[in-house]
Scaffold this motif. Sequence first.
Motif, PDB file in Angstrom:
ATOM      1  N   GLU A 145      -9.403  27.608  30.215  1.00 41.07           N
ATOM      2  CA  GLU A 145      -8.699  27.078  29.357  1.00 41.07           C
ATOM      3  C   GLU A 145      -7.289  28.088  29.042  1.00 41.07           C
ATOM      4  OE1 GLU A 145     -11.927  29.231  27.012  1.00 41.07           O
ATOM      5  OE2 GLU A 145     -11.693  27.847  28.727  1.00 41.07           O
ATOM      6  N   PRO A 190      -4.291  27.626  30.322  1.00 38.98           N
ATOM      7  CA  PRO A 190      -2.863  27.287  30.151  1.00 38.98           C
ATOM      8  C   PRO A 190      -2.544  26.700  28.696  1.00 38.98           C
ATOM      9  CG  PRO A 190      -4.349  25.972  32.046  1.00 38.98           C
ATOM     10  CD  PRO A 190      -5.180  27.075  31.188  1.00 38.98           C
ATOM     11  N   ILE A 191      -3.286  26.639  27.774  1.00 38.29           N
ATOM     12  CA  ILE A 191      -2.840  26.147  26.555  1.00 38.29           C
ATOM     13  C   ILE A 191      -2.120  27.352  25.842  1.00 38.29           C
ATOM     14  CG2 ILE A 191      -4.315  24.011  25.999  1.00 38.29           C
ATOM     15  CD1 ILE A 191      -6.248  25.893  24.541  1.00 38.29           C
ATOM     16  N   GLU A 209       1.118  27.668  27.456  1.00 34.59           N
ATOM     17  CA  GLU A 209       2.077  26.719  26.753  1.00 34.59           C
ATOM     18  C   GLU A 209       2.700  27.168  25.430  1.00 34.59           C
ATOM     19  OE1 GLU A 209       3.208  23.675  28.163  1.00 34.59           O
ATOM     20  OE2 GLU A 209       2.217  24.617  30.207  1.00 34.59           O
ATOM     21  N   GLU A 259      -6.114  21.178  25.803  1.00 31.10           N
ATOM     22  CA  GLU A 259      -6.513  20.807  27.107  1.00 31.10           C
ATOM     23  C   GLU A 259      -7.556  19.960  27.286  1.00 31.10           C
ATOM     24  OE1 GLU A 259      -6.697  24.112  30.110  1.00 31.10           O
ATOM     25  OE2 GLU A 259      -8.609  23.810  29.979  1.00 31.10           O
ATOM     26  N   CYS A 260      -7.545  18.933  28.153  1.00 27.70           N
ATOM     27  CA  CYS A 260      -9.108  18.442  28.277  1.00 27.70           C
ATOM     28  C   CYS A 260      -9.420  18.422  29.553  1.00 27.70           C
ATOM     29  CB  CYS A 260      -8.652  16.735  28.224  1.00 27.70           C
ATOM     30  SG  CYS A 260      -8.669  16.229  26.554  1.00 27.70           S
ATOM     31  N   ARG A 261     -10.882  18.937  29.721  1.00 23.79           N
ATOM     32  CA  ARG A 261     -11.362  19.321  30.944  1.00 23.79           C
ATOM     33  C   ARG A 261     -11.743  18.216  31.437  1.00 23.79           C
ATOM     34  NH1 ARG A 261     -14.846  24.770  30.906  1.00 23.79           N
ATOM     35  NH2 ARG A 261     -13.460  25.969  29.335  1.00 23.79           N
ATOM     36  N   THR A 292       3.628  16.619  30.482  1.00 25.42           N
ATOM     37  CA  THR A 292       2.242  16.730  30.954  1.00 25.42           C
ATOM     38  C   THR A 292       2.030  17.877  32.000  1.00 25.42           C
ATOM     39  OG1 THR A 292       1.767  14.519  30.091  1.00 25.42           O
ATOM     40  CG2 THR A 292       0.275  15.399  31.386  1.00 25.42           C
ATOM     41  N   ARG A 293       0.853  18.616  31.691  1.00 31.58           N
ATOM     42  CA  ARG A 293       0.562  19.421  32.870  1.00 31.58           C
ATOM     43  C   ARG A 293      -0.757  19.230  33.249  1.00 31.58           C
ATOM     44  NH1 ARG A 293       0.254  26.102  32.411  1.00 31.58           N
ATOM     45  NH2 ARG A 293      -1.123  26.394  34.034  1.00 31.58           N
ATOM     46  N   LYS A 312      -7.578  19.870  34.813  1.00 29.53           N
ATOM     47  CA  LYS A 312      -7.428  20.209  33.382  1.00 29.53           C
ATOM     48  C   LYS A 312      -5.976  19.648  33.029  1.00 29.53           C
ATOM     49  CE  LYS A 312      -6.942  24.694  34.183  1.00 29.53           C
ATOM     50  NZ  LYS A 312      -7.259  26.229  34.238  1.00 29.53           N
ATOM     51  N   VAL A 343      -3.219  19.041  30.356  1.00 27.97           N
ATOM     52  CA  VAL A 343      -2.597  19.966  29.085  1.00 27.97           C
ATOM     53  C   VAL A 343      -1.745  18.909  28.609  1.00 27.97           C
ATOM     54  CG1 VAL A 343      -1.722  22.177  28.635  1.00 27.97           C
ATOM     55  CG2 VAL A 343      -3.660  22.006  30.225  1.00 27.97           C
TER      56      VAL A 343
END
Length: 483
Positions: free
Chosen positions: A306, A308-309, A312, A347-349, A376-377, A398, A400
């Motif tokens: 996680e 990346p969040i 961000e 973030e959604c897995r 969106t990433r 992932k 994000v």
Amino acid sequence: MMIRQPENTSRRVMIANRGEIASRVAKACRELGHTPIGLWTDNEPEATHLQFCDEWVHLEGSTNAETYLNPEKILKVAKENNVDAVHPGYGFLSENADFANLLTQNGIVFIGPNVEAIKVMGDKATSKKLANEAGVPTVPGTDGAVPTVEKAIEISNEIGYPVLLKAVAGGGGRGMRACANEQEVRDNFEAVGRESLAAFNNGDLLVEKLIVNPRHIEVQILADKKGNTFHFFERECSVQRRHQKIIEEAPSPFIGDDEEVRQAICDTAVKLAKAVNYDSAGTVEFIMAEDKSFYFLEMNTRIQVEHPITEEITGMDLIVCMIQAALGDELGIPNQEFITRSGHAIECRICAEDPITMLPAPGLVTGFETNFPQGTRFDNCLYKGLEVTPDFDQVVGKLVCKGIVRDVAVRKMRAALNGLFIEGLKTNIPLLKEILREENFCNGNYSTAYIKEVAPQDRVSTEFNHHRFYTILAGVEARRMGI
């Protein structure tokens, strides 16, 4: 104020991993002017991360045990290719002190923390003892392994039920079981020990007080080899199934505007990192009670899924910083105040699993297209023809999204999930869509018991929208043809 960083000496960095994290590390290496060297095995000749690597090396074998979990084979390949450093990504050997030590002894930099920090924080009993000595609050319970079921019952009666039987060397939600009374401790003690021995080659257990309706809050930290330690604020990871995260947010909606609590938990994480002489990227995890009191849970001595969040909301590249720290380069961070946050990220897995039972669902990707909202990433390893086997991690991507406030991030995530099409492979996307619409989640009112108590999986629709998928596919093809 921006600090100009000196030019780094180019190094050869081998990535001992695959999938989206290998791609992520390769991109960071290229940015820093290093040479990323990717590995591929007998069952992944089309590995997506290789397109971001400057060199490709065959790691002979098809199973994890033969390849990414084989320290001696990875060392041999590294030496044959004159590698200066190895980045382990996450999972596999990323928290294996013996592997880190093996590389170090052979003059190869392990891009992660020092061996002693991995050893101390990788053992729950030892790390809890260190936390207590450092003045970091811990959950009431044992510091060391409990030798017998009778001793476990004695301790449980003393601290009060419910309690948690927990593997000393555990992780990823395995080797943990809640017990509401003495009989459940007696019934579960040996079973949890066997599970722990099978999963971690260590059957020792701890007994801890189970915090009711807790929030899972973690703090991202980064330390270098020059004595500097920083935090990058907190993330909330309370939406979990089987103690494994599926949605993460930064900052925590539960902490909200309580800056006093935020400062306290972040300062506590830094205190613990300094106590163990930490010198890399890592995460200090806490359990937070309903009154916002918090207790040290564990420390992950690696980069996390996680991360990346956090990137961000802070604008910092944690993988780049992690590589710089390991190689002794300047981070370009003059002080803690330099690191600021803005907005909200979720973030959604995206997992190859049944959206209702949440069990792994291996399969073949027969179609893959995206139509995302602005900003969106999507870190992923997907392509048409990818076969996700039981040997692969079920996290295939992932997703994000960031917004100026949480409501905007939630809205963007709904749109992003609606614009992600994976055909052939069963995924948890329908479950994630249901959660992003559910009232408690939208209000930020959830704990680690969310999946069990709210049960969004019971309202999941698994019907694939073929019409929408092929409409998007037609649009993509039209753009490719210049129509």
